[in-house]
Motif scaffolding. Structure first.
Motif, PDB file in Angstrom:
ATOM      1  N   ALA A  96      43.522  16.539 -51.499  1.00 32.92           N
ATOM      2  CA  ALA A  96      42.655  16.190 -50.061  1.00 32.92           C
ATOM      3  C   ALA A  96      41.477  17.266 -50.077  1.00 32.92           C
ATOM      4  N   GLY A  97      41.350  17.921 -51.213  1.00 35.85           N
ATOM      5  CA  GLY A  97      40.236  18.931 -51.141  1.00 35.85           C
ATOM      6  C   GLY A  97      40.322  20.191 -51.261  1.00 35.85           C
ATOM      7  N   ILE A  98      41.632  20.777 -50.975  1.00 36.09           N
ATOM      8  CA  ILE A  98      41.936  22.311 -51.238  1.00 36.09           C
ATOM      9  C   ILE A  98      41.657  22.465 -52.534  1.00 36.09           C
ATOM     10  N   PRO A  99      40.892  23.584 -52.807  1.00 32.21           N
ATOM     11  CA  PRO A  99      40.587  24.012 -54.229  1.00 32.21           C
ATOM     12  C   PRO A  99      41.750  24.337 -55.187  1.00 32.21           C
ATOM     13  N   ALA A 100      41.791  23.995 -56.398  1.00 32.25           N
ATOM     14  CA  ALA A 100      43.054  24.219 -57.246  1.00 32.25           C
ATOM     15  C   ALA A 100      43.132  25.682 -57.407  1.00 32.25           C
ATOM     16  N   ASP A 101      42.488  26.527 -57.118  1.00 26.84           N
ATOM     17  CA  ASP A 101      42.497  28.005 -57.217  1.00 26.84           C
ATOM     18  C   ASP A 101      42.989  28.833 -55.866  1.00 26.84           C
ATOM     19  N   CYS A 102      43.132  27.933 -55.015  1.00 25.78           N
ATOM     20  CA  CYS A 102      43.753  28.441 -53.660  1.00 25.78           C
ATOM     21  C   CYS A 102      45.349  28.814 -53.829  1.00 25.78           C
ATOM     22  N   CYS A 103      45.554  29.790 -52.828  1.00 28.17           N
ATOM     23  CA  CYS A 103      47.166  30.136 -53.106  1.00 28.17           C
ATOM     24  C   CYS A 103      47.867  28.842 -52.644  1.00 28.17           C
ATOM     25  N   SER A 104      49.228  29.018 -53.407  1.00 30.18           N
ATOM     26  CA  SER A 104      50.107  27.804 -53.292  1.00 30.18           C
ATOM     27  C   SER A 104      50.853  27.911 -52.145  1.00 30.18           C
ATOM     28  N   ALA A 105      51.088  28.972 -51.574  1.00 30.76           N
ATOM     29  CA  ALA A 105      51.664  29.407 -50.438  1.00 30.76           C
ATOM     30  C   ALA A 105      51.120  28.549 -49.153  1.00 30.76           C
ATOM     31  N   ASP A 106      49.774  28.509 -49.309  1.00 33.05           N
ATOM     32  CA  ASP A 106      48.929  27.575 -48.320  1.00 33.05           C
ATOM     33  C   ASP A 106      49.245  26.057 -48.676  1.00 33.05           C
ATOM     34  N   LYS A 107      49.211  25.604 -50.051  1.00 32.67           N
ATOM     35  CA  LYS A 107      49.249  24.339 -50.507  1.00 32.67           C
ATOM     36  C   LYS A 107      50.580  23.785 -50.321  1.00 32.67           C
ATOM     37  N   ILE A 108      51.510  24.571 -50.383  1.00 32.44           N
ATOM     38  CA  ILE A 108      52.822  23.822 -49.944  1.00 32.44           C
ATOM     39  C   ILE A 108      52.916  23.459 -48.504  1.00 32.44           C
ATOM     40  N   ALA A 109      52.324  24.505 -47.786  1.00 38.55           N
ATOM     41  CA  ALA A 109      52.244  24.188 -46.457  1.00 38.55           C
ATOM     42  C   ALA A 109      51.426  23.099 -45.778  1.00 38.55           C
ATOM     43  N   ILE A 110      50.234  22.905 -46.470  1.00 42.38           N
ATOM     44  CA  ILE A 110      49.148  21.949 -46.091  1.00 42.38           C
ATOM     45  C   ILE A 110      49.972  20.472 -46.570  1.00 42.38           C
ATOM     46  N   GLY A 111      50.570  20.525 -47.648  1.00 38.97           N
ATOM     47  CA  GLY A 111      51.135  19.120 -48.455  1.00 38.97           C
ATOM     48  C   GLY A 111      52.225  18.823 -47.558  1.00 38.97           C
ATOM     49  N   ALA A 112      53.013  19.691 -47.137  1.00 35.86           N
ATOM     50  CA  ALA A 112      54.146  19.210 -46.302  1.00 35.86           C
ATOM     51  C   ALA A 112      53.758  18.558 -45.093  1.00 35.86           C
ATOM     52  N   ILE A 113      52.675  19.362 -44.313  1.00 34.67           N
ATOM     53  CA  ILE A 113      52.016  18.595 -43.085  1.00 34.67           C
ATOM     54  C   ILE A 113      51.209  17.552 -43.484  1.00 34.67           C
ATOM     55  N   GLN A 114      50.544  17.293 -44.256  1.00 36.92           N
ATOM     56  CA  GLN A 114      50.070  16.006 -44.760  1.00 36.92           C
ATOM     57  C   GLN A 114      51.249  14.896 -44.786  1.00 36.92           C
ATOM     58  N   LYS A 115      52.255  15.396 -45.369  1.00 28.03           N
ATOM     59  CA  LYS A 115      53.246  14.294 -45.451  1.00 28.03           C
ATOM     60  C   LYS A 115      54.104  13.878 -44.368  1.00 28.03           C
ATOM     61  N   GLY A 116      53.590  14.658 -43.249  1.00 27.84           N
ATOM     62  CA  GLY A 116      54.455  14.115 -41.792  1.00 27.84           C
ATOM     63  C   GLY A 116      55.829  14.707 -41.925  1.00 27.84           C
ATOM     64  N   LEU A 117      56.008  15.849 -42.459  1.00 32.02           N
ATOM     65  CA  LEU A 117      57.592  16.224 -42.467  1.00 32.02           C
ATOM     66  C   LEU A 117      57.979  16.957 -41.194  1.00 32.02           C
TER      67      LEU A 117
END
Lengths: 271, 433
Positions: free
Chosen positions: B108-129
């Protein structure tokens, strides 16, 4: 008169040393292969022949290097970091920093006045800064690896090699050749690039003198000079002892420690 | 979203399937009070979440740096940390789901070198969980990288958003500034959840929160014992207790169970491994595979009594006398006690100071700096950490990895790094005295 030995299976070269009563009497360097068990046996046998001793006379064998677990006849496996520190200290007790540039990795090793390992830093994730880097570049330039030292001391200013990655550096070298740059200039650029990586790794440990180089690349005086210039310190030499064998020598000395029940080095995986 | 819709998503189904299995596994172990209480707390937490869904109660989302006491004080309102699903998959579900969250965020455009703590949160929101929130609360702690996930949370949640801005400095003015924002947060929460914040209820919540804190402090004291009598892998759970449970009876019960286990085992002088060396683990725990700590203990005799995620600094309890003192106490908890938030803000000195405090207080033979690959707080101060360790004559291992993404540094590589460090440097050094 204890007879001990060590076999150092590296990624590019394998080495063996036989020690009789604390003196290295048989030492061999040969290429590594895809069958490290066989390589270990062969290199060990050659060292035994060189020392004129029988395998049954050897009381203790240490396996070291990346392939150390493949040295089936070893009594103990000890990491090459500890072995290089021990070997360098034996040859030159004033040494506090060992720079080991091998085929697959580069290590900076910090030891105390007894030769005990204090700290180390390592580049083992990337070929840049290792012997493999020089090998790949020599292949790209279609020159023998051994000739790189002469090219380094040849005429001309070094060209800038911007890529720290071996893969990209190779394309860069090919472009430089296509642009008509002389090989000595390219080789100097490559060596300086390698020296920069090694110097930065070494500085991470605090740069305590005396400093020595071990490993196959230590034989290249051009690399040594470039590292000295980067670090702004003189690198000491072993005067007659092959720096590529220092790890195996250290392993053999540790084997002698085991015989004398003085070893304070844990075997791999066991504290 | 209904209960059925939640538990039938593949992502939640896996968690609801594995949690009781693990609970059953640890329930029979008399020496796993702490871990069993944590699993029980998670089960209660998830059941409460579903209960709130059943009753159409409002949800308030928040990110990693916010402590949910104020939300609990609203009554039948459910606080929900946006990292929950990702963390649970790392702890007890399927790591591949967490990796899907990371990959989804990157796609979705979050850079690969960003923190994965952010990315696990964003990914879960994207999936509508997560159940749709009534509103969201974002805070720029425990580190300012959290601004990324809070911005995405604001955009994707399509709900009113309240931002708490924690100033750079470590002083009383910062705490007062945050307390003032918490005061403003109260009417915001009331407006969007339709519930009144009852200050008597907040007092009860804060008292529970204080009891949790006291238990954690005492627990940390017991973990100073040499040899360590309790599993190393429990060290990192303080942060989770604070983010998910603080102010709730479950949080207090987990902290007390951890304490009870440590105390009982120490009093019985029991240990299940031979401690040879102990490390203070700095930066992130290996959330992707907590079993690695068992291996450290079993094969290397290496224990980790404390890590930065587990260290809960003693800056005082929440004073429950007045609404103002409670808000001040909550603000101080968030910015000066919350693991990471305390260290990953302001100048690096407090980080280094805490580091050395842990080394001395917990009798460490060595330090392990497992630096998250995206963390500037880790790598920006690395020279100072090295200097501090040199001065204290303590060996320091530094390697990079990602706490939620084993593809960056695989388990085997972490294993290799730690084994080499312990066997080559730490243990021989200890043998030499």
């Amino acid at each position: 008169m204890p007879i001990v030995a060590a076999v150092d299976i590296g990624s590019t070269a394998s080495k063996a040393v036989i020690l009789i009563d604390g003196n290295p009497v048989g030492q061999v360097v040969g290429p590594s292969s895809t069958n490290p068990k066989r390589t270990a046996r062969e290199i060990y046998e050659r060292a035994l022949v060189g020392a004129d001793v029988r395998a049954s006379d050897v009381e203790f064998v240490v396996g070291t290097g990346y392939g150390r677990t493949q040295v089936e006849f070893a009594d103990r496996n000890i990491s090459e970091i500890t072995c290089h520190g021990r070997g360098a200290h034996f040859l030159l007790p004033s040494v506090r920093t060992v720079i080991d540039i091998g085929g697959q990795d580069t290590k900076a090793i910090c030891i105390d006045e007894q030769g005990n390992l204090l700290d180390f830093a390592m580049n083992d994730k990337c070929a840049a800064g290792t012997g493999r880097f020089l090998e790949a570049m020599a292949r790209s330039m279609e020159i023998p690896l051994e000739a790189m030292e002469d090219y380094y001391f040849g005429e001309g200013e070094p060209c800038a090699i911007t890529s720290m990655c071996s893969v990209f550096a190779e394309s860069e070298v090919i472009n430089l050749i296509n642009d008509g740059l002389e090989l000595p200039r390219i080789v100097k650029g490559l060596v300086l690039s390698l020296a920069a990586r090694v110097a930065s790794l070494t500085r991470r440990l605090g740069l305590v003198e005396d400093i020595v180089m071990t490993g196959g690349v230590a034989k290249n005086r051009g690399v040594q000079e470039a590292i000295e210039n980067k670090l702004k310190v003189r690198v000491k030499n072993f005067h007659g002892f092959d720096p590529q064998i220092v790890g195996a020598l250290g392993g053999a000395l540790i084997a002698a420690d085991f015989i004398a029940d003085k070893a304070s080095v844990p075997q791999d995986g066991k504290s | 979203m209904t209960r059925e819709e939640i538990i039938n998503t593949p992502e939640w189904r896996e968690i609801f399937r594995s949690l009781p299995v693990l609970q059953g596994f640890f329930a029979g172990d008399p020496d796993s009070h702490g871990f069993h209480a944590l699993l029980h707390g998670l089960a209660v937490y998830l059941e409460k979440m579903l209960h709130h869904v059943d009753h159409h109660n409002p949800f308030v989302w928040h990110n990693l740096g916010f402590n949910p006491e104020l939300t609990y004080a609203l009554g039948d309102v459910c606080p929900l940390a946006i990292e929950t699903a990702g963390v649970l998959h790392n702890l007890l579900g399927d790591i591949n789901v967490s990796l899907d969250f990371i990959d989804g965020a990157q796609s979705a455009g979050i850079p690969a070198d960003c923190c994965s703590a952010d990315k696990i949160a964003i990914g879960a929101i994207q999936k509508g969980l997560y159940p749709q929130p009534a509103c969201t609360v974002g805070i720029n702690t425990p580190c300012d990288a959290q601004v990324l996930s809070t911005q995405v949370m604001q955009e994707l949640a399509e709900a009113p958003f309240f931002a708490i801005d924690v100033p750079y400095y470590h002083n009383d003015e910062t705490i007062r500034h945050v307390a003032a924002q918490l005061k403003d947060l109260v009417p915001f929460l009331e407006e969007h959840t339709g519930r009144r914040l009852d200050y008597d209820r907040l007092r009860e919540v804060c008292e529970v929160s204080n009891q949790t804190t006291e238990a954690l402090w005492e627990w940390l004291e017991w973990r100073k014992q040499v040899p360590l009598t309790q599993s190393s892998k429990l060290a990192a759970f303080t942060l989770m207790v604070q983010v998910l449970f603080t102010g709730s009876p479950e949080g207090r019960d987990i902290a007390r169970a951890l304490l009870r286990e440590a105390r009982e085992r120490t009093e019985r002088a029991e240990r299940f491994f031979e401690e040879r060396v102990r490390a203070v683990w700095y930066q992130d725990a290996v959330w992707t595979d907590m079993q690695i700590y068992d291996w450290f203990e079993r094969d290397l005799g290496l224990t980790v009594p404390v890590d930065v995620f587990g260290y809960y600094a003693n800056e005082g309890l929440i004073d429950t006398k007045t609404p103002e003192t409670m808000l001040y106490g909550l603000a101080r908890k968030i910015v000066a006690c919350h693991p990471m938030a305390r260290q990953f803000r302001s100048d690096i000195d407090i980080y280094v100071r805490d580091f050395m405090h842990l080394v001395e207080g917990w009798n460490a033979d060595c330090c392990i700096f497992a630096g998250h690959i995206a963390c500037k707080h880790a790598w920006g101060g690395i020279g100072l950490f090295k200097e501090a360790c040199r001065r204290a004559d303590i060996p320091l291992l530094i390697f990079e990895f990602d706490m939620f993404d084993p593809r960056v540094t695989p388990y085997e590589d972490v294993y290799f790094e730690v084994e080499r460090f312990v066997n080559e440097i730490v243990y021989p050094r200890k043998l030499r005295g």
